[in-house]
Motif scaffolding. Structure first.
Motif, short mmCIF file in Angstrom:
data_model
loop_
_atom_site.label_atom_id
_atom_site.label_comp_id
_atom_site.label_asym_id
_atom_site.label_seq_id
_atom_site.Cartn_x
_atom_site.Cartn_y
_atom_site.Cartn_z
N LYS A 80 0.82 -1.22 0.00
CA LYS A 80 0.00 0.00 0.00
C LYS A 80 0.85 1.27 0.00
N ILE A 81 2.07 1.14 0.56
CA ILE A 81 2.89 2.35 0.66
C ILE A 81 3.93 2.45 -0.44
N VAL A 82 3.94 1.47 -1.30
CA VAL A 82 4.94 1.44 -2.36
C VAL A 82 4.28 1.78 -3.69
N GLY A 83 4.98 2.60 -4.47
CA GLY A 83 4.48 2.93 -5.80
C GLY A 83 3.32 3.90 -5.80
N THR A 84 3.09 4.53 -4.68
CA THR A 84 2.00 5.52 -4.60
C THR A 84 2.56 6.85 -4.14
N SER A 85 1.76 7.86 -4.32
CA SER A 85 2.12 9.21 -3.88
C SER A 85 1.03 9.71 -2.95
N ARG A 86 1.42 10.23 -1.82
CA ARG A 86 0.42 10.69 -0.85
C ARG A 86 0.93 11.95 -0.14
N GLU A 87 -0.04 12.69 0.40
CA GLU A 87 0.30 13.90 1.14
C GLU A 87 0.51 13.55 2.60
N VAL A 88 1.58 14.04 3.17
CA VAL A 88 1.92 13.75 4.56
C VAL A 88 2.09 15.07 5.31
N SER A 103 6.56 9.83 -1.99
CA SER A 103 6.47 8.65 -2.86
C SER A 103 7.56 7.66 -2.45
N ILE A 104 7.23 6.35 -2.40
CA ILE A 104 8.16 5.32 -1.93
C ILE A 104 8.37 4.29 -3.04
N SER A 105 9.64 3.96 -3.25
CA SER A 105 10.00 2.93 -4.24
C SER A 105 10.68 1.76 -3.53
N LYS A 106 10.40 0.56 -4.02
CA LYS A 106 10.99 -0.65 -3.45
C LYS A 106 12.14 -1.12 -4.36
N VAL A 107 13.31 -1.42 -3.73
CA VAL A 107 14.50 -1.83 -4.50
C VAL A 107 14.95 -3.22 -4.01
N THR A 112 20.54 -11.08 -4.36
CA THR A 112 20.45 -11.12 -2.89
C THR A 112 18.98 -11.08 -2.48
N ASP A 113 18.76 -11.32 -1.20
CA ASP A 113 17.38 -11.21 -0.69
C ASP A 113 17.19 -9.89 0.06
N LYS A 114 18.09 -8.97 -0.15
CA LYS A 114 18.00 -7.69 0.55
C LYS A 114 17.03 -6.76 -0.19
N THR A 115 16.18 -6.12 0.60
CA THR A 115 15.19 -5.18 0.06
C THR A 115 15.36 -3.83 0.74
N TYR A 116 15.30 -2.77 -0.08
CA TYR A 116 15.43 -1.41 0.45
C TYR A 116 14.24 -0.56 -0.07
N TYR A 117 13.95 0.48 0.70
CA TYR A 117 12.86 1.40 0.31
C TYR A 117 13.43 2.80 0.20
N ILE A 118 13.18 3.41 -0.94
CA ILE A 118 13.65 4.78 -1.17
C ILE A 118 12.44 5.72 -1.11
N ALA A 119 12.47 6.64 -0.14
CA ALA A 119 11.38 7.61 0.02
C ALA A 119 11.83 8.98 -0.46
N VAL A 120 11.08 9.55 -1.39
CA VAL A 120 11.37 10.89 -1.91
C VAL A 120 10.22 11.81 -1.49
N MET A 121 10.55 12.92 -0.89
CA MET A 121 9.54 13.87 -0.38
C MET A 121 9.66 15.20 -1.12
N LYS A 122 8.53 15.71 -1.60
CA LYS A 122 8.49 17.06 -2.19
C LYS A 122 7.78 17.98 -1.22
N ASP A 123 8.39 19.11 -0.95
CA ASP A 123 7.79 20.07 0.00
C ASP A 123 6.53 20.69 -0.62
#
Length: 800
Positions: A80-88, A103-107, A112-123
């Motif tokens: 639900k929190i990945v691949g979407t854009s929401r106001e916080v 907006s959050i991207s999953k990497v 490997t089995d390692k997973t990371y999440y990249i969060a980008v915030m626009k003011d």
């Protein structure tokens, strides 16, 4: 040219220098990257964030459940929190409100089995705040356009602001006419603090300073009560004064915060944004109150007006239980004289003072109204008749106290009419009407008194209302008609003329007596229209009779006093005579004693104009009022009519015979034709012939007949030879002489008199002296009769 190979050495500096905040978290929710832009947005140093759980960046309300939410999201695969854009929305470390678009991207790292999440915030703080203010503006303007009460608008505004600024309490406060604070809406304000502010009086210096320094509002709403506020959990206050278009302070808007680290700029901005909306709402409310004041209250005295009074009376009537109340109508006696003497400005001051005197008398549950002019209404609920009497006496005595208006000291009085519910009517209209009738009765009984309404007078008023409306409709539809009663010459038995009498048969009300509908016509202003119609119909009928060989010498039409104040009446009569080709002497206009007593120049000139054109002028019902012989000689009369009341039991009443003989003698000496009404028996006719009466009228000859029946009556009399005298010779000579300058005419009056005020006549062997200028015709009889026996019995009855 080969593309440069992108590696960590390039990406890492790029993310570091990005203008948008970038946060990277690992699969354990720990922050592993936090660029400078993120430091600026959250107000946190990188060293304080790296390695910590990402919940440290989440708004406080969501931190507790953040990890479980992430874990659940991963297990269900819903992302639900990945691949979407929401106001916080969240609060920065320094307490400032921040809004961003996240907006959050999953990497997933390859191999490997390692997973990371990249969060980008626009003011998006600026845009979010602007949008919230626009929403607020739209909601408030729609509420104002829907004409909601200011209380509803204030509640809407405060609740909306509370939702926009977390942990806040919005408060809209009015400054009333006494410069006291009136809290209009404050949904979350603690009761103790509410009570501390409510009713607080602002001094003129406070208002003046608020005009100069808007920030002074915080001194009033916060600094003076800060200890109370903080004990109740309130930490900050931002406020501003609400000012009208002419810079007057009409209220205050405040935003209190429960958060000690509350943001600074956003509350201040939203307070500044709310002030214009609040001013608009307050001014709209003031306009509504002004309109209400104009529509519901008298502008001069501030008392309820008549339309509001009706609503209140109806509400009292609709109350549950045994609702009884008394209504007092107070009218100032001779107010027109006060108005004329003092002028409108002082007269207005007088009316205001009367209103204040009544205010000082009443209790809180009494209702006062100025319903127009110098008329005031007081309603006393749950009142008894004894209490009503005491209150009426108190009203009269209080208003009667001398009043100083300008340089004048006035002694005044009032008349009071009293009606009660339910005794005097079921609704406001009937109660006011009954009180008005009672008030008029009080004026008729001498002024300065009170009278209670009676059902009989109410019935008369209702009767007149119904008849007045029906009469207007009948007159417009031609439902009135004339009946004609013959007048017969005593000497010859010939037809002298007819009297036209109005008759009215209504399809629903039936036959209505003339005495009844003529009185209604005079009161409702329709009498002049009826008179014009009678003249037109009489002339039209004469023309018809002439064409049908029915020779009616003259038609007498009775007109009211109001007709003779209209200088256009002679021209109207002249036009009618030309229209129907009739000679003026074919028409006789009958006047009443009220016309005779009217000394206005208009009336006198109209009477002379009618007589000068050649029409007859008859004094109707002579002797029933206060006829003055001095007036009788000054009017250009050609005829007097003795009222039927003198002929009742005429043959057995020697007093009536003596009076009738005197009147006939007066008419003879003044050169007038004398007509006696109400002749019903043969003995009456013979006695009147002996007394030398000129013309008789009554049921002995014929009752009033419709035009077609009078035709039959005429033809039957002609067949018997009754109407022998030719038309040209059939009139008594006195009338012709009066019209042409005989003894009774204006031109010859006084030329044959031996001395001022006396006429001579030879009768029964000795000379009689007839005074002309005396107080009344009854007094003249004493001087006119020459028989001692008559003199003896007349003196006690007609003593002057």
């Amino acid at each position: 040219m080969s593309q440069p190979k992108i590696n960590a050495e390039i990406l890492l500096p790029a993310m570091e220098q990005a203008i948008d905040p970038i946060v990277i978290i690992d699969e354990h929710n720990s922050v592993i990257f936090f660029n400078p832009a993120a430091e600026r947005m959250w107000g946190l140093a990188r060293a304080d964030v790296i390695g910590r759980n990402v919940s440290c960046l989440v708004p406080l309300d969501y931190r507790k459940d953040h990890d479980s939410f992430i874990t659940h999201n991963r297990k269900t695969g819903l992302n639900k929190i990945v691949g979407t854009s929401r106001e916080v929305e969240f609060t920065r470390a320094d307490g400032e409100y921040v809004c961003g678009e996240l907006s959050i991207s999953k990497v997933q790292l390859p191999g490997t089995d390692k997973t990371y999440y990249i969060a980008v915030m626009k003011d998006a703080t600026e845009e979010s705040q602007r949008r919230k203010i626009l929403i607020l503006q739209n909601d408030v303007l729609q509420a104002l356009a829907a004409d909601l009460l200011i209380q509803d608008v204030a509640d809407l505004l405060c609740r909306r602001v509370d939702s926009f600024v977390p942990n806040s309490v919005a408060c809209l406060i009015l400054v009333d006419s006494d410069n006291r604070l009136q809290i209009l809406s404050a949904p979350g304000l603690p009761k103790r603090y509410f009570n501390a502010l409510e009713g607080l009086k602002l001094e003129p210096a406070d208002l003046a300073r608020l005009q100069r320094e808007p920030s002074y509002s915080n001194h009033i709403l916060w600094h003076n009560y800060q200890s109370i506020a903080m004990s109740l959990g309130l930490e900050h206050c931002r406020s501003a004064p609400i000012r009208t278009h002419n810079n007057q302070v009409s209220g205050l808007f405040a935003l209190y915060s429960r958060d000690p680290n509350a943001p600074q700029s956003w509350p201040e901005r939203i307070v500044d944004a709310c002030i214009p909306f609040c001013a608009l709402a307050v001014e709209q409310n003031a306009t509504r109150q002004h309109i209400s004041q104009l529509s519901n209250f008298d502008s001069l005295t501030g008392l309820l007006n008549r339309s509001s009074l009706h609503k209140i009376i109806d509400a009292l009537i609709m109350r549950e239980g045994d609702s009884r109340f008394y209504l007092f109508m107070v009218d100032i006696d001779r107010f027109r004289d006060i108005n004329d003497a003092l002028g409108h400005v002082y007269a207005d001051q007088f009316l205001v003072e009367i209103g204040q005197r009544i205010r000082d008398l009443v209790q809180d549950d009494y209702i006062i109204s100025r319903s127009g002019g110098d008329e005031y209404i007081v309603i006393v609920p749950d009142c008894t008749q004894a209490k009503a009497v005491k209150f009426a006496e108190l009203l009269i005595s209080t208003i009667a106290k001398p009043m100083q208006v300008g340089e004048n000291t006035l002694s005044i009085s009032c008349s009071v009419g009293i009606s009660s519910f339910p005794d005097n009517g079921p609704d406001s209209e009937s109660l006011l009407s009954n009180a008005d009738s009672a008030m008029r009765q009080a004026k008729a009984d001498g002024r300065g008194v009170y009278r209670f309404a009676g059902q009989e007078k109410n019935q008369v008023a209702q009767d007149r209302l119904v008849l007045g409306s029906a009469l207007r409709d009948s007159l417009a539809k031609g439902m009135l008609n004339l009946h004609y009663q013959p007048q017969v010459e005593a000497a010859s038995g010939g037809l002298y003329g007819v009297e036209a009498l109005s008759r009215w048969h209504h399809p629903h009300l039936g036959n209505i007596f003339p005495s009844r509908f003529i009185a209604v016509a005079e009161e409702t202003g329709q009498i002049e229209a009826i008179g014009r119609w009678s003249l037109h119909e009489a002339c039209r009928q004469m023309r018809h009779w002439d064409d049908a060989d029915v020779h009616v010498p003259t038609v007498a039409v009775n007109l009211s006093a109001v007709h003779f104040r209209n200088r256009a009446l002679p021209e109207y009569i002249s036009n009618l005579l030309r229209q129907f080709n009739l000679k003026p002497d074919r028409l006789t206009v009958e006047i009443t004693e009220s016309v005779m007593m009217d000394s206005s120049s208009d009336t006198i000139d109209v009477l002379h104009a009618i007589r000068d054109m050649g029409c007859g002028l008859s004094m109707d019902d002579f002797g029933t009022g206060y006829s003055s012989l001095s007036r009788l000689t000054r009017l250009p009369l050609s005829e007097i009519k003795i009222d039927r009341s003198f002929i009742n039991d005429f043959e057995h009443d020697t007093n009536a015979q003596a009076v009738t003989m005197a009147v006939i003698g007066i008419g003879s000496r003044l050169g007038m034709t004398v007509v006696t009404e109400g002749v019903e028996t043969e003995q009456q006719r013979l006695l009147l012939e002996e007394l030398k009466c000129d013309v008789m009228q009554g049921y002995l000859f014929a009752k009033p007949l419709p035009a077609h029946e009078l035709e039959k009556w005429y033809r039957a009399g002609k067949a018997r030879g009754t109407f022998v005298p030719p038309i040209a010779d059939r009139r008594p000579s006195r009338r012709a002489g009066n019209a042409e300058g005989g003894k009774g005419s204006r031109r010859n009056q006084g030329q044959d008199r031996p001395h001022r005020g006396v006429r001579h006549r030879r009768g029964q062997g000795r000379e009689m002296m007839i005074p002309v200028v005396v107080l009344s015709w009854q007094a003249a009889i004493v001087h006119f009769l020459n028989e001692d026996c008559c003199l003896n019995f007349l003196i006690p009855r007609f003593q002057v």
